[in-house]
Scaffold this motif. Sequence first.
Motif, PDB file in Angstrom:
ATOM      1  N   LYS A 161      60.918  12.310 -38.401  1.00 28.77           N
ATOM      2  CA  LYS A 161      60.283  12.549 -37.105  1.00 28.77           C
ATOM      3  C   LYS A 161      59.124  11.568 -36.948  1.00 28.77           C
ATOM      4  O   LYS A 161      58.412  11.294 -37.902  1.00 28.77           O
ATOM      5  CB  LYS A 161      59.763  13.988 -37.000  1.00 28.77           C
ATOM      6  CG  LYS A 161      60.843  15.027 -37.141  1.00 28.77           C
ATOM      7  CD  LYS A 161      61.726  15.062 -35.923  1.00 28.77           C
ATOM      8  CE  LYS A 161      62.734  16.180 -36.043  1.00 28.77           C
ATOM      9  NZ  LYS A 161      64.000  15.861 -35.441  1.00 28.77           N
ATOM     10  N   ALA A 162      58.960  11.048 -35.749  1.00 28.78           N
ATOM     11  CA  ALA A 162      57.891  10.066 -35.491  1.00 28.78           C
ATOM     12  C   ALA A 162      56.517  10.681 -35.661  1.00 28.78           C
ATOM     13  O   ALA A 162      56.311  11.844 -35.521  1.00 28.78           O
ATOM     14  CB  ALA A 162      58.033   9.504 -34.094  1.00 28.78           C
ATOM     15  N   PRO A 199      60.295   2.352 -41.915  1.00 27.57           N
ATOM     16  CA  PRO A 199      59.689   2.100 -40.607  1.00 27.57           C
ATOM     17  C   PRO A 199      60.240   0.804 -40.013  1.00 27.57           C
ATOM     18  O   PRO A 199      60.458  -0.181 -40.739  1.00 27.57           O
ATOM     19  CB  PRO A 199      58.198   1.967 -40.930  1.00 27.57           C
ATOM     20  CG  PRO A 199      58.015   2.758 -42.191  1.00 27.57           C
ATOM     21  CD  PRO A 199      59.283   2.530 -42.965  1.00 27.57           C
ATOM     22  N   ALA A 200      60.503   0.814 -38.721  1.00 26.54           N
ATOM     23  CA  ALA A 200      61.041  -0.377 -38.059  1.00 26.54           C
ATOM     24  C   ALA A 200      60.169  -1.585 -38.378  1.00 26.54           C
ATOM     25  O   ALA A 200      58.945  -1.511 -38.321  1.00 26.54           O
ATOM     26  CB  ALA A 200      61.118  -0.145 -36.550  1.00 26.54           C
ATOM     27  N   MET A 220      56.551   6.227 -34.101  1.00 26.43           N
ATOM     28  CA  MET A 220      57.098   5.209 -34.978  1.00 26.43           C
ATOM     29  C   MET A 220      58.617   5.353 -35.024  1.00 26.43           C
ATOM     30  O   MET A 220      59.138   6.449 -35.143  1.00 26.43           O
ATOM     31  CB  MET A 220      56.512   5.375 -36.393  1.00 26.43           C
ATOM     32  CG  MET A 220      57.168   4.469 -37.416  1.00 26.43           C
ATOM     33  SD  MET A 220      56.539   4.654 -39.095  1.00 26.43           S
ATOM     34  CE  MET A 220      54.857   4.153 -38.883  1.00 26.43           C
ATOM     35  N   ASP A 221      59.301   4.241 -34.948  1.00 30.95           N
ATOM     36  CA  ASP A 221      60.750   4.259 -35.044  1.00 30.95           C
ATOM     37  C   ASP A 221      61.150   3.879 -36.475  1.00 30.95           C
ATOM     38  O   ASP A 221      60.357   3.305 -37.228  1.00 30.95           O
ATOM     39  CB  ASP A 221      61.369   3.294 -34.044  1.00 30.95           C
ATOM     40  CG  ASP A 221      62.847   3.579 -33.822  1.00 30.95           C
ATOM     41  OD1 ASP A 221      63.306   4.686 -34.151  1.00 30.95           O
ATOM     42  OD2 ASP A 221      63.550   2.681 -33.322  1.00 30.95           O
ATOM     43  N   TYR A 222      62.389   4.188 -36.824  1.00 32.36           N
ATOM     44  CA  TYR A 222      62.899   3.912 -38.173  1.00 32.36           C
ATOM     45  C   TYR A 222      64.223   3.169 -38.110  1.00 32.36           C
ATOM     46  O   TYR A 222      64.968   3.288 -37.139  1.00 32.36           O
ATOM     47  CB  TYR A 222      63.086   5.226 -38.937  1.00 32.36           C
ATOM     48  CG  TYR A 222      61.778   5.854 -39.340  1.00 32.36           C
ATOM     49  CD1 TYR A 222      61.212   5.590 -40.574  1.00 32.36           C
ATOM     50  CD2 TYR A 222      61.097   6.691 -38.468  1.00 32.36           C
ATOM     51  CE1 TYR A 222      60.001   6.150 -40.932  1.00 32.36           C
ATOM     52  CE2 TYR A 222      59.888   7.259 -38.817  1.00 32.36           C
ATOM     53  CZ  TYR A 222      59.343   6.977 -40.052  1.00 32.36           C
ATOM     54  OH  TYR A 222      58.142   7.521 -40.403  1.00 32.36           O
ATOM     55  N   GLU A 223      64.476   2.417 -39.176  1.00 35.96           N
ATOM     56  CA  GLU A 223      65.734   1.717 -39.357  1.00 35.96           C
ATOM     57  C   GLU A 223      66.316   2.127 -40.701  1.00 35.96           C
ATOM     58  O   GLU A 223      65.600   2.629 -41.571  1.00 35.96           O
ATOM     59  CB  GLU A 223      65.507   0.199 -39.327  1.00 35.96           C
ATOM     60  CG  GLU A 223      64.965  -0.280 -37.989  1.00 35.96           C
ATOM     61  CD  GLU A 223      64.438  -1.695 -38.017  1.00 35.96           C
ATOM     62  OE1 GLU A 223      64.508  -2.349 -36.959  1.00 35.96           O
ATOM     63  OE2 GLU A 223      63.948  -2.169 -39.068  1.00 35.96           O
ATOM     64  N   LYS A 280      66.871  10.518 -39.238  1.00 34.93           N
ATOM     65  CA  LYS A 280      65.634   9.730 -39.213  1.00 34.93           C
ATOM     66  C   LYS A 280      64.458  10.687 -39.335  1.00 34.93           C
ATOM     67  O   LYS A 280      64.485  11.801 -38.791  1.00 34.93           O
ATOM     68  CB  LYS A 280      65.492   9.002 -37.879  1.00 34.93           C
ATOM     69  CG  LYS A 280      66.337   7.795 -37.716  1.00 34.93           C
ATOM     70  CD  LYS A 280      65.993   7.118 -36.383  1.00 34.93           C
ATOM     71  CE  LYS A 280      66.890   5.942 -36.130  1.00 34.93           C
ATOM     72  NZ  LYS A 280      66.497   5.202 -34.914  1.00 34.93           N
ATOM     73  N   GLU A 318      59.895  -2.948 -41.361  1.00 34.38           N
ATOM     74  CA  GLU A 318      59.639  -3.009 -42.810  1.00 34.38           C
ATOM     75  C   GLU A 318      60.889  -3.528 -43.509  1.00 34.38           C
ATOM     76  O   GLU A 318      62.010  -3.124 -43.198  1.00 34.38           O
ATOM     77  CB  GLU A 318      59.288  -1.621 -43.343  1.00 34.38           C
ATOM     78  CG  GLU A 318      58.978  -1.614 -44.831  1.00 34.38           C
ATOM     79  CD  GLU A 318      58.551  -0.237 -45.304  1.00 34.38           C
ATOM     80  OE1 GLU A 318      59.230   0.327 -46.186  1.00 34.38           O
ATOM     81  OE2 GLU A 318      57.551   0.281 -44.761  1.00 34.38           O
ATOM     82  N   TRP A 370      65.586   5.639 -44.936  1.00 32.39           N
ATOM     83  CA  TRP A 370      64.945   5.214 -43.693  1.00 32.39           C
ATOM     84  C   TRP A 370      63.668   4.451 -44.007  1.00 32.39           C
ATOM     85  O   TRP A 370      62.897   4.858 -44.871  1.00 32.39           O
ATOM     86  CB  TRP A 370      64.640   6.421 -42.815  1.00 32.39           C
ATOM     87  CG  TRP A 370      65.877   7.105 -42.338  1.00 32.39           C
ATOM     88  CD1 TRP A 370      66.395   8.284 -42.798  1.00 32.39           C
ATOM     89  CD2 TRP A 370      66.776   6.644 -41.331  1.00 32.39           C
ATOM     90  NE1 TRP A 370      67.557   8.581 -42.132  1.00 32.39           N
ATOM     91  CE2 TRP A 370      67.815   7.587 -41.225  1.00 32.39           C
ATOM     92  CE3 TRP A 370      66.812   5.518 -40.499  1.00 32.39           C
ATOM     93  CZ2 TRP A 370      68.864   7.446 -40.318  1.00 32.39           C
ATOM     94  CZ3 TRP A 370      67.851   5.370 -39.598  1.00 32.39           C
ATOM     95  CH2 TRP A 370      68.860   6.331 -39.513  1.00 32.39           C
TER      96      TRP A 370
END
Length: 150
Positions: free
Chosen positions: A149-150, A112-113, A1-4, A147, A115, A110
């Motif tokens: 960790k995925a 989740p990308a 999972m990526d984060y923004e 960020k 969201e 942060w």
Amino acid sequence: MDYELAQVNIGRMRAPLDSPVMKDFMDGLAEVNAAADAADGFVWRLVDGEGDGATGFRFWGDEWLIVNMSVWATPEALRSYVYGSVHRPYLQRRREWFEHLKEAITALWWVPAGERPTVQDAEKRLTILREKGPTADAFTLKAEFPKPKA
């Protein structure tokens, strides 16, 4: 999972939005928001459907607090916009339009990308920052957290 990176900042207005005191701020909103929308790393910003910004939202139920929320790809992208040529002059003039608050007025966290945070999410994060200082749950550009960790 990526984060923004989500960000919120609030301001306690010195006068109503339609007053002469707030005129330059309101007149510059479209330009500042357009610069954000066009900035590298910009993902999303809160809008209220009443114009170009989010001036219709209130924070903690206070009619004098207005809120700005956005999501960015990275802290560097946010920093580049905040201190960039379009936004910086307004940042430098903020005391003309907004009271100086001793408590934190900006929080980052942060997400989740994909969201999109709500005003309630932002209220929670700013409260965490005010009560605990910078943590992984709410931090600042001066005290960043990596960020998750995925």
